[in-house]
Design an enzyme around this catalytic site. Structure first.
Site, mmCIF file in Angstrom:
data_model
loop_
_atom_site.group_PDB
_atom_site.id
_atom_site.type_symbol
_atom_site.label_atom_id
_atom_site.label_comp_id
_atom_site.label_asym_id
_atom_site.label_seq_id
_atom_site.Cartn_x
_atom_site.Cartn_y
_atom_site.Cartn_z
ATOM 1 N N ASP A 1 -11.776 2.225 3.281
ATOM 2 C CA ASP A 1 -12.096 0.802 3.134
ATOM 3 C C ASP A 1 -13.598 0.593 2.957
ATOM 4 O O ASP A 1 -14.040 -0.496 2.597
ATOM 5 C CB ASP A 1 -11.632 0.012 4.370
ATOM 6 C CG ASP A 1 -10.343 -0.748 4.131
ATOM 7 O OD1 ASP A 1 -10.054 -1.060 2.960
ATOM 8 O OD2 ASP A 1 -9.636 -1.032 5.110
ATOM 9 N N GLN B 1 -5.409 -2.093 9.306
ATOM 10 C CA GLN B 1 -5.264 -3.422 8.711
ATOM 11 C C GLN B 1 -5.924 -4.473 9.592
ATOM 12 O O GLN B 1 -5.636 -4.579 10.790
ATOM 13 C CB GLN B 1 -3.771 -3.742 8.528
ATOM 14 C CG GLN B 1 -3.499 -5.016 7.775
ATOM 15 C CD GLN B 1 -3.878 -4.913 6.304
ATOM 16 O OE1 GLN B 1 -3.593 -3.921 5.653
ATOM 17 N NE2 GLN B 1 -4.518 -5.948 5.796
ATOM 18 N N LYS C 1 0.829 -1.207 0.000
ATOM 19 C CA LYS C 1 0.000 0.000 0.000
ATOM 20 C C LYS C 1 0.866 1.262 0.000
ATOM 21 O O LYS C 1 0.574 2.225 -0.708
ATOM 22 C CB LYS C 1 -0.953 -0.022 1.196
ATOM 23 C CG LYS C 1 -2.111 -0.997 0.999
ATOM 24 C CD LYS C 1 -2.808 -1.361 2.288
ATOM 25 C CE LYS C 1 -3.860 -2.434 2.025
ATOM 26 N NZ LYS C 1 -4.437 -2.995 3.249
#
Length: 283
Positions: free
Chosen positions: A120, A97, A53
């Protein structure tokens, strides 16, 4: 012989577009899109994702911050970091995460992220907007699948679509996006009886159950579009494989995504797209 949907090539094309769009946005506004990635603990797979990322952010011209916190980080400490990032004007997207260590409450953390920085698209506010078709961000993997279908010339409208898997991250939002594209959608899962009867009806089959090479040729309709979201290790040789038995299904399908190199590359690319959108919305 199926047409192979090349996720690496399509991802590269989308990232090139994001890079150009970012240059233009920065030139016009002086604002550089910023993404913060938070990882708790030392899960090797999560660490690889975080590195990828950050690399993607550099590639498209974003500012990025990475926070690698120890396993013993408390709920209070993690929430304090999220609050700090929520109020930081340099940060337009926050990604924590998953999975988190068991002693931490994932749902509380996801709720803590401001919806406008939830790149997200896991916050209930954003999930609700997806349900009604009026959204800012889409979960990255389902969004990546829709982009692969679109850029491969696969028409969803009117097609029989079967999604196998009902997770909040992939299965449920995937079904909603196919529905919004005017597909006729069936969701199957571990309690579905006679699963193969449903999958053999599918014009578009999305496999997202996390079982190595579970879907075989006898479960797939001739000429179906097969999207493999799985990322597993094959028990026999520990090599990466999907949920689909590629060798047997590829000759039956009209289009198919390989593993690796199919859906995977699109997930981070869609995260970049969401972060750019978040930066634009912040002005």
């Amino acid at each position: 012989m199926a047409h192979i949907i090349d996720g690496k090539a399509i991802s590269a094309a989308v990232r090139a577009e994001i890079t150009e769009e970012t240059k233009k946005f920065v030139a016009e506004t002086g604002v550089t899109p910023g993404l913060a990635v938070v990882i708790v603990g030392n899960d090797p797979a999560s660490q690889v994702y975080v590195r990828n990322k950050r690399k993607a952010c550099t590639e498209v011209g974003f500012y990025s911050e990475a926070y690698e916190l120890p396993e013993e980080t408390t709920q209070t400490e993690l929430e304090a970091l999220v609050d700090k990032l929520n109020s930081d004007p340099k940060i337009h997207g926050i990604l924590v995460q998953l999975p988190l260590p068991r002693h931490l409450d994932e749902q509380r953390i996801l709720l803590r992220i401001r919806p406008e920085k939830d790149v997200d698209a896991f916050h209930p506010y954003n999930v609700g907007r997806i349900m009604i078709g009026d959204y800012n961000y889409l979960p990255c993997t389902p969004a990546g699948v829709m982009e692969l279908l679109k850029r491969s010339g696969v028409e969803v409208s009117g097609k029989e679509c079967v999604v196998v898997g009902r997770s909040n991250i992939v299965g449920k939002p995937m079904a909603m996006l196919l529905l919004q594209a005017h597909g006729t959608v069936t969701i199957c899962h571990s309690r579905t009886k006679h699963l193969e009867e449903a999958t053999r009806r599918a014009d578009i089959l999305v496999a997202a159950i996390g079982k190595p090479e579970f879907f075989t040729a006898d479960m797939v309709k001739e000429g179906a579009v097969v999207i493999d979201v799985g990322m597993n290790r094959r028990p026999s040789d520990n090599k990466l494989c999907g949920d689909v038995d590629y060798a047997s299904v590829e000759p039956v399908a009209s289009y198919i995504t390989p593993v690796p190199g199919g859906v995977g590359p699109m997930t981070i690319t869609m995260l970049m797209q969401n972060t750019l959108r978040a930066a634009k919305s912040s002005l």
